[in-house]
Design a protein around this motif. Sequence first.
Motif, PDB file in Angstrom:
ATOM      1  N   ALA A   1     -10.992  -0.369  -8.159  1.00 14.16           N
ATOM      2  CA  ALA A   1     -10.464  -1.018  -9.357  1.00 14.16           C
ATOM      3  C   ALA A   1      -8.955  -1.227  -9.279  1.00 14.16           C
ATOM      4  N   GLY A   2      -8.285  -0.573  -8.350  1.00 17.62           N
ATOM      5  CA  GLY A   2      -6.844  -0.775  -8.220  1.00 17.62           C
ATOM      6  C   GLY A   2      -6.022   0.405  -8.679  1.00 17.62           C
ATOM      7  N   TYR A   3      -4.800   0.116  -9.108  1.00 16.72           N
ATOM      8  CA  TYR A   3      -3.826   1.127  -9.485  1.00 16.72           C
ATOM      9  C   TYR A   3      -3.275   0.851 -10.877  1.00 16.72           C
ATOM     10  N   PRO A   4      -3.926   1.334 -11.913  1.00 13.30           N
ATOM     11  CA  PRO A   4      -3.361   1.133 -13.252  1.00 13.30           C
ATOM     12  C   PRO A   4      -2.137   2.042 -13.463  1.00 13.30           C
ATOM     13  N   VAL A   5      -1.256   1.605 -14.336  1.00 15.26           N
ATOM     14  CA  VAL A   5      -0.066   2.379 -14.678  1.00 15.26           C
ATOM     15  C   VAL A   5      -0.501   3.654 -15.384  1.00 15.26           C
ATOM     16  N   SER A   6       0.138   4.762 -15.043  1.00 11.07           N
ATOM     17  CA  SER A   6      -0.179   6.031 -15.699  1.00 11.07           C
ATOM     18  C   SER A   6       0.304   5.999 -17.140  1.00 11.07           C
ATOM     19  N   PRO A   7      -0.425   6.650 -18.019  1.00  8.16           N
ATOM     20  CA  PRO A   7       0.028   6.700 -19.417  1.00  8.16           C
ATOM     21  C   PRO A   7       1.271   7.590 -19.530  1.00  8.16           C
ATOM     22  N   LEU A   8       2.013   7.433 -20.617  1.00  8.89           N
ATOM     23  CA  LEU A   8       3.151   8.311 -20.875  1.00  8.89           C
ATOM     24  C   LEU A   8       2.653   9.747 -20.979  1.00  8.89           C
ATOM     25  N   LEU A   9       3.547  10.679 -20.786  1.00 11.01           N
ATOM     26  CA  LEU A   9       3.185  12.083 -20.866  1.00 11.01           C
ATOM     27  C   LEU A   9       2.685  12.430 -22.262  1.00 11.01           C
ATOM     28  N   THR A  10       1.706  13.297 -22.310  1.00  9.02           N
ATOM     29  CA  THR A  10       1.279  13.836 -23.595  1.00  9.02           C
ATOM     30  C   THR A  10       2.346  14.838 -24.047  1.00  9.02           C
ATOM     31  N   ARG A  11       2.253  15.284 -25.269  1.00  9.55           N
ATOM     32  CA  ARG A  11       3.209  16.282 -25.764  1.00  9.55           C
ATOM     33  C   ARG A  11       3.161  17.552 -24.899  1.00  9.55           C
ATOM     34  N   ALA A  12       1.954  17.975 -24.527  1.00 11.95           N
ATOM     35  CA  ALA A  12       1.817  19.181 -23.695  1.00 11.95           C
ATOM     36  C   ALA A  12       2.437  18.958 -22.318  1.00 11.95           C
ATOM     37  N   GLU A  13       2.215  17.777 -21.718  1.00 11.45           N
ATOM     38  CA  GLU A  13       2.801  17.473 -20.407  1.00 11.45           C
ATOM     39  C   GLU A  13       4.328  17.379 -20.497  1.00 11.45           C
TER      40      GLU A  13
ATOM     41  N   ARG B   1       0.833  -1.205   0.000  1.00 17.09           N
ATOM     42  CA  ARG B   1       0.000   0.000   0.000  1.00 17.09           C
ATOM     43  C   ARG B   1       0.866   1.253   0.000  1.00 17.09           C
ATOM     44  N   GLU B   2       1.909   1.261   0.831  1.00  9.55           N
ATOM     45  CA  GLU B   2       2.815   2.420   0.906  1.00  9.55           C
ATOM     46  C   GLU B   2       3.562   2.629  -0.411  1.00  9.55           C
ATOM     47  N   ALA B   3       3.995   1.537  -1.030  1.00 11.75           N
ATOM     48  CA  ALA B   3       4.701   1.647  -2.313  1.00 11.75           C
ATOM     49  C   ALA B   3       3.773   2.199  -3.390  1.00 11.75           C
ATOM     50  N   LEU B   4       2.541   1.719  -3.412  1.00  8.93           N
ATOM     51  CA  LEU B   4       1.591   2.225  -4.393  1.00  8.93           C
ATOM     52  C   LEU B   4       1.264   3.694  -4.148  1.00  8.93           C
ATOM     53  N   ALA B   5       1.151   4.094  -2.898  1.00 10.87           N
ATOM     54  CA  ALA B   5       0.897   5.504  -2.588  1.00 10.87           C
ATOM     55  C   ALA B   5       2.059   6.374  -3.059  1.00 10.87           C
ATOM     56  N   ARG B   6       3.279   5.890  -2.861  1.00 11.19           N
ATOM     57  CA  ARG B   6       4.444   6.660  -3.317  1.00 11.19           C
ATOM     58  C   ARG B   6       4.472   6.733  -4.838  1.00 11.19           C
ATOM     59  N   MET B   7       4.202   5.613  -5.496  1.00  9.15           N
ATOM     60  CA  MET B   7       4.174   5.609  -6.956  1.00  9.15           C
ATOM     61  C   MET B   7       3.084   6.539  -7.488  1.00  9.15           C
ATOM     62  N   LYS B   8       1.981   6.609  -6.775  1.00 13.74           N
ATOM     63  CA  LYS B   8       0.906   7.530  -7.162  1.00 13.74           C
ATOM     64  C   LYS B   8       1.375   8.976  -7.020  1.00 13.74           C
ATOM     65  N   SER B   9       2.065   9.283  -5.921  1.00 10.75           N
ATOM     66  CA  SER B   9       2.539  10.652  -5.706  1.00 10.75           C
ATOM     67  C   SER B   9       3.588  11.060  -6.738  1.00 10.75           C
ATOM     68  N   GLU B  10       4.287  10.072  -7.310  1.00  7.84           N
ATOM     69  CA  GLU B  10       5.288  10.359  -8.337  1.00  7.84           C
ATOM     70  C   GLU B  10       4.707  10.299  -9.746  1.00  7.84           C
ATOM     71  N   GLY B  11       3.395  10.029  -9.839  1.00  5.95           N
ATOM     72  CA  GLY B  11       2.737  10.030 -11.137  1.00  5.95           C
ATOM     73  C   GLY B  11       2.928   8.766 -11.950  1.00  5.95           C
ATOM     74  N   LEU B  12       3.395   7.696 -11.325  1.00  6.76           N
ATOM     75  CA  LEU B  12       3.634   6.456 -12.063  1.00  6.76           C
ATOM     76  C   LEU B  12       2.399   5.571 -12.163  1.00  6.76           C
ATOM     77  N   VAL B  13       1.515   5.682 -11.188  1.00  6.89           N
ATOM     78  CA  VAL B  13       0.247   4.953 -11.219  1.00  6.89           C
ATOM     79  C   VAL B  13      -0.872   5.919 -10.847  1.00  6.89           C
ATOM     80  N   ARG B  14      -2.087   5.511 -11.147  1.00  3.12           N
ATOM     81  CA  ARG B  14      -3.263   6.299 -10.765  1.00  3.12           C
ATOM     82  C   ARG B  14      -4.176   5.399  -9.960  1.00  3.12           C
ATOM     83  N   LYS B  15      -4.799   5.964  -8.963  1.00  3.03           N
ATOM     84  CA  LYS B  15      -5.704   5.163  -8.137  1.00  3.03           C
ATOM     85  C   LYS B  15      -7.110   5.241  -8.718  1.00  3.03           C
ATOM     86  N   ARG B  16      -7.690   4.064  -8.922  1.00  2.00           N
ATOM     87  CA  ARG B  16      -9.070   3.980  -9.364  1.00  2.00           C
ATOM     88  C   ARG B  16      -9.865   3.325  -8.254  1.00  2.00           C
ATOM     89  N   PRO B  17     -10.824   4.047  -7.670  1.00  2.00           N
ATOM     90  CA  PRO B  17     -11.611   3.464  -6.580  1.00  2.00           C
ATOM     91  C   PRO B  17     -12.216   2.120  -6.977  1.00  2.00           C
TER      92      PRO B  17
END
Length: 172
Positions: A31-43, A13-29
């Motif tokens: 449903a879990g923690y899917p991997v974040s998509p790569l940055l868009t050109r604007a991002e 849980r702590e690792a997933l929370a840290r990964m979420k804070s770093e933008g590597l995963v997103r929390k879905r209520p």
Amino acid sequence: MARELAVSPTPVREALARMKSEGLVRKRPLAGYPVSPLLTRAEFNDMFDMRLLLECAAARWAAARATDEQRDQLVHVAARTIEGGDDPTWHAAFTALDAQLHDLVAAASASPLLLHDSITRLHAQLHLHRRYFPYAQTAVTNDEHQDLAAAIHDHDPDRAESAMRLHLTHAR
């Protein structure tokens, strides 16, 4: 995951929370923690705009504030070069060296707020960018690292800031 890894749920849980804070995963209520998509050109452009603001300031401050030991270490790290080749691990070594140099500049800036609260938060996205870096440009990057380290070593804030700006502009 905890069952698969045979560990308590707390570190997972702590690792997933840290990964979420770093933008590597997103929390879905529920449903879990899917991997974040790569940055868009604007991002991606936003990230580089932030890097230009933060890392150019870090280079300027490093030239003014770095200790002699930090200056010597920067020159030493910048002198190391890693060229592409048949070895499949060379790009990982190049990526690690690039990250080390940028971390040393940030540390030499003697600004804990800049280092820990700003640049460190970009690390995950920077690492993803480095994975897709045009590795044919390693010789240019090595030269830029050496110019940057020399400017910091010579206590030249204007030259250090310019060298970092040029380096990041090419990397973009």
